[in-house]
Design a protein around this motif. Structure first.
Motif, PDB file in Angstrom:
ATOM      1  N   LEU A  30       0.839  -1.056   0.105  1.00 55.79           N
ATOM      2  CA  LEU A  30      -0.064   0.027   0.217  1.00 55.79           C
ATOM      3  C   LEU A  30       0.826   1.214   0.062  1.00 55.79           C
ATOM      4  O   LEU A  30       2.052   1.508   0.555  1.00 55.79           O
ATOM      5  CB  LEU A  30      -0.951  -0.005   1.215  1.00 55.79           C
ATOM      6  CG  LEU A  30      -1.915  -1.193   1.412  1.00 55.79           C
ATOM      7  CD1 LEU A  30      -2.813  -1.003   2.730  1.00 55.79           C
ATOM      8  CD2 LEU A  30      -2.901  -1.281   0.265  1.00 55.79           C
ATOM      9  N   VAL A  31       0.346   2.349  -0.628  1.00 55.88           N
ATOM     10  CA  VAL A  31       0.966   3.703  -0.758  1.00 55.88           C
ATOM     11  C   VAL A  31      -0.196   4.434  -0.144  1.00 55.88           C
ATOM     12  O   VAL A  31      -1.290   4.667  -0.696  1.00 55.88           O
ATOM     13  CB  VAL A  31       1.575   4.055  -1.955  1.00 55.88           C
ATOM     14  CG1 VAL A  31       1.961   5.469  -2.046  1.00 55.88           C
ATOM     15  CG2 VAL A  31       2.479   3.074  -2.668  1.00 55.88           C
ATOM     16  N   ASN A  32       0.170   5.177   1.167  1.00 54.51           N
ATOM     17  CA  ASN A  32      -0.836   6.032   1.721  1.00 54.51           C
ATOM     18  C   ASN A  32      -2.052   5.182   2.033  1.00 54.51           C
ATOM     19  O   ASN A  32      -3.115   5.970   1.838  1.00 54.51           O
ATOM     20  CB  ASN A  32      -1.207   7.250   1.098  1.00 54.51           C
ATOM     21  CG  ASN A  32       0.177   8.210   0.836  1.00 54.51           C
ATOM     22  OD1 ASN A  32       0.933   8.190   1.869  1.00 54.51           O
ATOM     23  ND2 ASN A  32       0.365   8.740  -0.306  1.00 54.51           N
ATOM     24  N   ASN A  33      -1.926   3.990   2.476  1.00 58.33           N
ATOM     25  CA  ASN A  33      -3.292   3.255   2.596  1.00 58.33           C
ATOM     26  C   ASN A  33      -4.130   3.115   1.403  1.00 58.33           C
ATOM     27  O   ASN A  33      -5.293   2.752   1.604  1.00 58.33           O
ATOM     28  CB  ASN A  33      -3.911   3.764   3.758  1.00 58.33           C
ATOM     29  CG  ASN A  33      -3.047   3.194   5.088  1.00 58.33           C
ATOM     30  OD1 ASN A  33      -2.394   2.199   5.095  1.00 58.33           O
ATOM     31  ND2 ASN A  33      -3.073   4.336   6.214  1.00 58.33           N
ATOM     32  N   GLN A  34      -3.501   3.000   0.391  1.00 61.00           N
ATOM     33  CA  GLN A  34      -4.223   2.905  -0.994  1.00 61.00           C
ATOM     34  C   GLN A  34      -3.688   1.997  -1.855  1.00 61.00           C
ATOM     35  O   GLN A  34      -2.343   1.911  -1.834  1.00 61.00           O
ATOM     36  CB  GLN A  34      -4.519   4.387  -1.682  1.00 61.00           C
ATOM     37  CG  GLN A  34      -5.214   5.559  -0.844  1.00 61.00           C
ATOM     38  CD  GLN A  34      -5.193   6.776  -1.560  1.00 61.00           C
ATOM     39  OE1 GLN A  34      -5.562   6.651  -2.552  1.00 61.00           O
ATOM     40  NE2 GLN A  34      -4.860   7.752  -0.938  1.00 61.00           N
ATOM     41  N   VAL A  44      -9.777   0.695 -13.747  1.00 61.01           N
ATOM     42  CA  VAL A  44      -8.998   0.650 -12.436  1.00 61.01           C
ATOM     43  C   VAL A  44      -9.350   1.801 -11.491  1.00 61.01           C
ATOM     44  O   VAL A  44      -9.581   2.923 -11.930  1.00 61.01           O
ATOM     45  CB  VAL A  44      -7.096   0.864 -12.922  1.00 61.01           C
ATOM     46  CG1 VAL A  44      -6.425   1.270 -11.923  1.00 61.01           C
ATOM     47  CG2 VAL A  44      -7.049   0.120 -14.107  1.00 61.01           C
ATOM     48  N   ASP A  45      -9.402   1.323 -10.368  1.00 61.26           N
ATOM     49  CA  ASP A  45     -10.047   2.190  -9.269  1.00 61.26           C
ATOM     50  C   ASP A  45      -8.826   2.292  -7.837  1.00 61.26           C
ATOM     51  O   ASP A  45      -8.115   1.313  -8.036  1.00 61.26           O
ATOM     52  CB  ASP A  45     -11.061   1.771  -8.559  1.00 61.26           C
ATOM     53  CG  ASP A  45     -12.323   1.809  -9.414  1.00 61.26           C
ATOM     54  OD1 ASP A  45     -12.304   3.024  -9.990  1.00 61.26           O
ATOM     55  OD2 ASP A  45     -13.253   1.019  -9.477  1.00 61.26           O
ATOM     56  N   THR A  46      -8.820   3.238  -7.460  1.00 56.27           N
ATOM     57  CA  THR A  46      -7.861   3.340  -6.143  1.00 56.27           C
ATOM     58  C   THR A  46      -8.783   3.195  -4.923  1.00 56.27           C
ATOM     59  O   THR A  46      -9.603   3.947  -4.833  1.00 56.27           O
ATOM     60  CB  THR A  46      -7.343   4.886  -6.201  1.00 56.27           C
ATOM     61  OG1 THR A  46      -6.293   5.013  -7.203  1.00 56.27           O
ATOM     62  CG2 THR A  46      -6.376   4.763  -4.901  1.00 56.27           C
ATOM     63  N   LEU A  47      -8.609   1.926  -4.434  1.00 58.35           N
ATOM     64  CA  LEU A  47      -9.149   1.785  -3.185  1.00 58.35           C
ATOM     65  C   LEU A  47      -8.434   2.000  -1.864  1.00 58.35           C
ATOM     66  O   LEU A  47      -7.290   1.834  -1.755  1.00 58.35           O
ATOM     67  CB  LEU A  47      -9.474   0.021  -3.208  1.00 58.35           C
ATOM     68  CG  LEU A  47     -10.319  -0.321  -4.369  1.00 58.35           C
ATOM     69  CD1 LEU A  47     -10.417  -1.908  -4.304  1.00 58.35           C
ATOM     70  CD2 LEU A  47     -11.626   0.435  -4.501  1.00 58.35           C
ATOM     71  N   HIS A  48      -9.329   2.188  -0.758  1.00 56.46           N
ATOM     72  CA  HIS A  48      -8.560   2.785   0.682  1.00 56.46           C
ATOM     73  C   HIS A  48      -8.615   1.495   1.602  1.00 56.46           C
ATOM     74  O   HIS A  48      -9.492   0.747   1.461  1.00 56.46           O
ATOM     75  CB  HIS A  48      -9.423   3.723   1.082  1.00 56.46           C
ATOM     76  CG  HIS A  48      -9.297   5.014   0.182  1.00 56.46           C
ATOM     77  ND1 HIS A  48      -8.282   6.104   0.313  1.00 56.46           N
ATOM     78  CD2 HIS A  48     -10.074   5.201  -1.097  1.00 56.46           C
ATOM     79  CE1 HIS A  48      -8.263   6.914  -0.713  1.00 56.46           C
ATOM     80  NE2 HIS A  48      -9.518   6.547  -1.542  1.00 56.46           N
TER      81      HIS A  48
END
Length: 97
Positions: A30-34, A44-48
């Protein structure tokens, strides 16, 4: 943030150890919890991801005496998590003990 799916997972014996290893390995990506994930339609989605603070020792001591060590380790590390949360649509998985 509302979670549509709530999953109660028991971290007992080998499966609990494997889950902890999987979570720690996944967290390292993860990068910054994403993380960017391609869904089944090709988008493509950025998920948290949100990992809860560790449980305090006093909270753990309030539990029954017969708690598997895997659950105690999970509580000392995460004490829950929200996984694969879409920033607009929510959803995801709530991991509780």
């Amino acid at each position: 943030m509302k979670m549509k799916d709530t999953v109660r997972m028991s971290l007992i014996s080998k499966s609990g150890v494997e889950l902890m290893i999987a979570l720690e390995t996944f967290k390292s990506r993860l990068v910054n919890n994403q993380i960017e994930i391609q869904n089944e339609e090709g988008y493509v989605d950025t998920l948290h991801f949100l990992f809860s603070e560790p449980a305090m020792e006093v909270e753990i001591k309030r539990l029954k005496q017969i708690i598997p060590i895997d659950i105690i380790h999970f509580l000392k590390t995460h004490n829950g998590a929200d996984l694969f949360v879409h920033p607009t649509y929510g959803g995801g998985i709530r991991l509780l003990v």
